[in-house]
Design an enzyme around this catalytic site. Structure first.
Site, short mmCIF file in Angstrom:
data_model
loop_
_atom_site.label_atom_id
_atom_site.label_comp_id
_atom_site.label_asym_id
_atom_site.label_seq_id
_atom_site.Cartn_x
_atom_site.Cartn_y
_atom_site.Cartn_z
N ASP A 1 4.42 -4.08 12.78
CA ASP A 1 3.41 -4.50 13.87
C ASP A 1 2.11 -4.70 13.21
O ASP A 1 1.37 -5.37 13.67
CB ASP A 1 3.14 -2.92 14.67
N PHE A 2 2.04 -4.48 11.91
CA PHE A 2 0.87 -4.92 11.01
C PHE A 2 1.09 -6.29 10.43
O PHE A 2 -0.04 -6.89 10.03
CB PHE A 2 0.72 -3.79 9.75
N HIS B 1 3.27 0.61 16.63
CA HIS B 1 3.84 1.20 15.45
C HIS B 1 5.42 1.20 15.88
O HIS B 1 6.12 1.79 15.13
CB HIS B 1 3.66 2.59 14.90
N PHE C 1 4.76 -1.20 8.71
CA PHE C 1 5.08 -1.40 10.30
C PHE C 1 5.27 -2.84 10.25
O PHE C 1 4.03 -3.39 9.88
CB PHE C 1 4.48 -0.54 10.99
N GLU D 1 0.79 -1.30 0.08
CA GLU D 1 0.12 -0.16 0.07
C GLU D 1 0.88 1.27 0.09
O GLU D 1 1.78 1.52 0.84
CB GLU D 1 -0.83 0.15 1.18
N GLU E 1 -3.46 -6.36 4.19
CA GLU E 1 -2.29 -6.88 4.64
C GLU E 1 -2.40 -8.72 4.14
O GLU E 1 -1.26 -8.89 3.55
CB GLU E 1 -1.70 -6.93 5.97
#
Lengths: 334, 321
Positions: free
Chosen positions: A96-97, A140, A94, A29, A71
């Site tokens: 974290d994702f 993040h 990130f 993205e 994702e």
């Protein structure tokens, strides 16, 4: 040799490999950004922090593919494309994702080769930003590489310098296994010497960034730079050897053991939370393989077992500091 | 529909091979010879056959935990499949995948998938490969009605529409997601739901090979025109449990008998082609015999085959490390 930033080094690696191999595509993205916005805006972002800037204009929408914020579909599409002949580089912004698409990483991409009896390769890279120090707080800022290092089938890369970032990214793209490539966001603007021509740094080969005789520091990612500074500061007083494993999987156990056998003292610095992190792994390795060489107990330096806080003063306390590292080295020499 | 005699025979061959293979596996499971869990495809044969009949090895399918039928329809070797199901040396995946991960990438069969909804994003990727290379190939994402409630399916459908990928979502509405009726787990009609993503979507009788095949031809033509994905919801109840050994307390007592009497895809096919005079009974009877022998030989050989060598535990984790 030209000085380039960590960001530019990764961009150059992507650009050169895309020129070198038409099967390399980028998917994620906002890696182009601007699609669906005002006319002419496509390509205006080049990633959240500009790492893929310019590539959309160089290689077009067929190879720099902006996606919805999905994702699982991004990583799944990369895995499906990889097993059918492309070499996708997926970006998830990130690390974290990664949680929202963990299944596609660890149940799908990581396992195809084994589950299918070796009749499949999945040459893909998943990029993500890691680390605290940006004021971005709990969702993040994480350092989740131990989780991915735990999974058979994945390779995990954690560069600490622009030079290594370029060489490791080129290796990641050329590698036939799925690679998790982690970029510490605080390092993006750091500069270093980066050769113009493409080069690949093999995985599983630690870089000895400082040679020394008294204490071994094994450090990961951004912490390598902290360890180097400490080693430089102590020069003439304590002789510190700094090892940057560069990849947490595979881990260069040989060089770590050699160094510890030489110095007899070990400090491991890992920004990740302390339970089951890479510092635990390295200390476990040394305890089982080289305990008799140790002159003192090994010291583990990690973040505390808490999420990353938002307040700047708390975040500073969270991140392992140069002072803590220096104190640990001094303690070992007492 | 312009199917010649050879194609009709092939369609029947696929369906009969699935039926015979699964029937024998069901028997073997009850006898205790099949390790692990097994999910059988009986009752849905016309879906796999209708979807896969015109696909080549360069087209892809990404399958489900109920994947034996897809595997057979895509041309995977049933001797290799039998070896794999019994976790034996020489299996399609060297005995390391088993029923729920059986694959043959060289045939475009990208794997059964033990994660419900796991396959749809992968099909997007395979379609992306075809599109990037400028080839007129398609990728099929098989998904049960249960998988359509997973976010991965939603993401894949939206992504396929946005990127105009040549994906065909073959949704197999077989009545139940594990032990829960689809009427409980679904908020709306799956064809309408698929259409809401902005793609062509059609509901067909999944026990009717010809209905599935026709929808698939239209979907392939649409993909080849660069118009992106299609969803085909194929309604065909499964005859067996979620897994073998499932006591199926959730099913009406006479449901399976009714399905056998009125919704047998092989019988429906046979009646149609015989009534139209496209094939004669002897053609089909001969295939029945051939396939019974083929499956018997494959499974008997697999039962006798050696287990994988102990060294296989540590191979195939990485290409190189």
């Amino acid at each position: 040799m030209p000085l380039k930033s960590f960001r530019e080094a990764i961009n150059e690696a992507l650009c050169q490999e895309m020129a070198n191999d038409p099967s390399v595509i980028l998917i994620g993205e906002d890696i182009a950004g601007g699609n669906g916005g005002v006319e002419g805006a496509a390509g205006s972002s080049g990633g959240m922090l500009g790492v893929t800037k310019g590539l959309y204009h160089d290689y077009g929408p067929e190879r720099v593919i902006d996606t919805p914020i999905s994702e699982s579909a991004i990583v799944g599409a990369a895995a499906g494309a990889a097993m059918t002949g492309l070499r996708p580089v997926a970006e998830l912004m990130f690390m974290d994702f990664f949680g929202v698409c963990f299944d596609q990483i660890y149940n799908q991409a990581a396992k195809f080769r084994y589950m299918f009896g070796g009749n499949c390769t999945t040459p893909m890279v998943v990029r993500g930003m890691v680390g605290a120090g940006f004021g971005s707080a709990a969702q993040h800022s994480q350092a989740l590489w131990p989780i991915f290092s735990h999974i058979p089938g994945l390779k995990v890369v954690l560069p600490s310098s622009p030079h290594d970032a370029k060489g490791l990214m080129i290796q990641a793209i050329r590698d036939d296994d799925p690679v998790i490539f982690l970029e510490h966001k605080v390092l993006y603007d750091t500069k270093g010497e980066v050769p113009e021509e493409p080069y690949a740094i093999p995985f599983g080969e630690a870089n000895i960034t400082r040679e020394g005789d008294d204490v071994t520091i094994v450090a990961f990612g951004r912490m390598v730079n902290f360890a180097n500074e400490v080693a430089d500061k102590l020069t003439g007083n304590i002789s510190v050897e700094v090892l940057d494993p560069r990849t947490t999987s595979p881990l260069d156990t040989e060089v770590i053991l050699e160094s510890v056998k030489h110095t007899g003292r070990l400090v491991v610095v890992d920004e990740a939370n302390p339970i089951c992190n890479m510092a635990s792994e390295v200390i476990s390795l040394v305890a089982t393989e080289a305990l008799q060489y140790l002159k003192a107990r090994p010291i583990k330096i990690s973040a505390p077992h808490t999420p990353v806080p938002a307040a700047p003063n708390l975040e500073t306390l969270y991140i392992p500091s140069k002072e803590t590292i220096e104190k640990a080295v001094a303690n070992l020499m007492e | 529909m312009n199917l010649d005699k050879q194609q009709l025979l092939q369609a029947y061959r696929i369906m009969r091979r699935i039926r015979e293979f699964e029937t024998r596996i069901s028997y073997e499971f009850a006898a205790g010879t099949v390790p692990g869990m097994t999910h059988l495809y009986i009752g849905q044969e016309a879906v796999a056959a209708g979807i896969c009949l015109t696909l080549s090895d360069e087209d892809y399918i990404a399958s489900t935990h109920r994947g034996h039928g897809h595997c057979i329809a895509k041309g995977c070797d049933i001797a290799g499949m039998a070896l794999e199901l019994f976790r034996k040396e020489g299996g399609l995946c060297k005995g390391k995948g088993g029923s729920m991960h059986i694959a043959d990438v060289s045939k475009g069969m990208l794997g059964a998938n033990a994660i419900v909804g796991g396959a749809s994003p992968l099909a997007c990727g395979a379609a992306l490969t075809a599109k990037t290379r400028g080839k007129n190939n398609v990728a099929v994402a098989f998904a049960g009605d249960g998988a359509t409630n997973q976010g991965t399916t939603f993401e894949a459908m939206n992504m396929a529409v946005v990127l105009k990928l040549p994906v065909i979502f073959a949704i197999e509405s077989n009545g139940y997601g594990e032990h829960t009726g689809s009427g409980y787990a679904q908020g709306n009609d799956l064809t309408e739901r698929s259409a809401a993503f902005g793609m062509a979507a059609v509901k067909v009788d999944g026990t009717d090979f010809f209905a599935v095949y026709q929808a698939m031809q239209e979907a392939i033509a649409r993909a080849n025109r660069g118009e992106g994905p299609t969803a085909i919801e194929c309604v065909a109840m499964r005859w067996h449990g979620h897994f073998e050994g499932d006591p199926q307390h959730y099913r009406p007592k006479d449901e399976v008998k009714r399905l056998r009497d009125t919704a047998d895809p092989l019988k429906i096919f046979r009646d149609k082609v015989l009534a139209k005079g496209d094939l004669v009974a002897a053609d089909l009877d001969q295939l029945d015999e051939e396939i019974l022998t083929e499956v018997t030989n494959a499974v008997d050989a697999a039962l006798e085959a050696p287990q994988p060598a102990p060294e296989e535990l540590l191979t195939d984790v990485y290409v190189s490390y």
